[in-house]
Design a protein around this motif. Structure first.
Motif, PDB file in Angstrom:
ATOM      1  N   ASP A   1       9.795  10.267 -71.202  1.00 33.73           N
ATOM      2  CA  ASP A   1       9.698   8.855 -70.868  1.00 33.73           C
ATOM      3  C   ASP A   1       8.260   8.359 -71.029  1.00 33.73           C
ATOM      4  O   ASP A   1       8.018   7.283 -71.585  1.00 33.73           O
ATOM      5  CB  ASP A   1      10.184   8.615 -69.434  1.00 33.73           C
TER       6      ASP A   1
ATOM      7  N   ARG B   1       7.438   7.988 -74.706  1.00 31.89           N
ATOM      8  CA  ARG B   1       8.070   6.776 -75.249  1.00 31.89           C
ATOM      9  C   ARG B   1       7.247   5.548 -74.853  1.00 31.89           C
ATOM     10  O   ARG B   1       6.946   4.697 -75.685  1.00 31.89           O
ATOM     11  CB  ARG B   1       9.504   6.649 -74.730  1.00 31.89           C
ATOM     12  N   LYS B   2       6.843   5.484 -73.596  1.00 29.91           N
ATOM     13  CA  LYS B   2       6.039   4.349 -73.132  1.00 29.91           C
ATOM     14  C   LYS B   2       4.684   4.308 -73.843  1.00 29.91           C
ATOM     15  O   LYS B   2       4.181   3.234 -74.179  1.00 29.91           O
ATOM     16  CB  LYS B   2       5.824   4.437 -71.623  1.00 29.91           C
TER      17      LYS B   2
END
Length: 65
Positions: free
Chosen positions: A36, A39-40
């Motif tokens: 995550d 991805r950010k």
């Protein structure tokens, strides 16, 4: 599965590296959190590229005046 410390190949799901004996078991929650965050990070990098492009355009317009 590659050891993050010595890069030796280990069996998938191994908890300890067979070469350097370091703990390589990573909880699934940490892997999900890492994915995550990666991805950010990619989204932020793209936003930064766009912002830099806009700043360059503004700078060029000011030079042309």
């Amino acid at each position: 599965m590659k050891c993050p410390y010595c890069q030796a190949e280990n069996a998938e799901g191994a908890m300890v590296c067979s070469a350097c004996s370091r703990d390589i078991g990573i909880p699934a929650t940490l892997i999900a959190e890492r994915d995550d965050l990666l991805r950010k990070r990619e989204l932020l990098i793209e936003e930064l590229r766009q912002a830099r492009g806009e700043i360059e355009k503004i700078g060029l317009r000011r030079k042309l005046r």
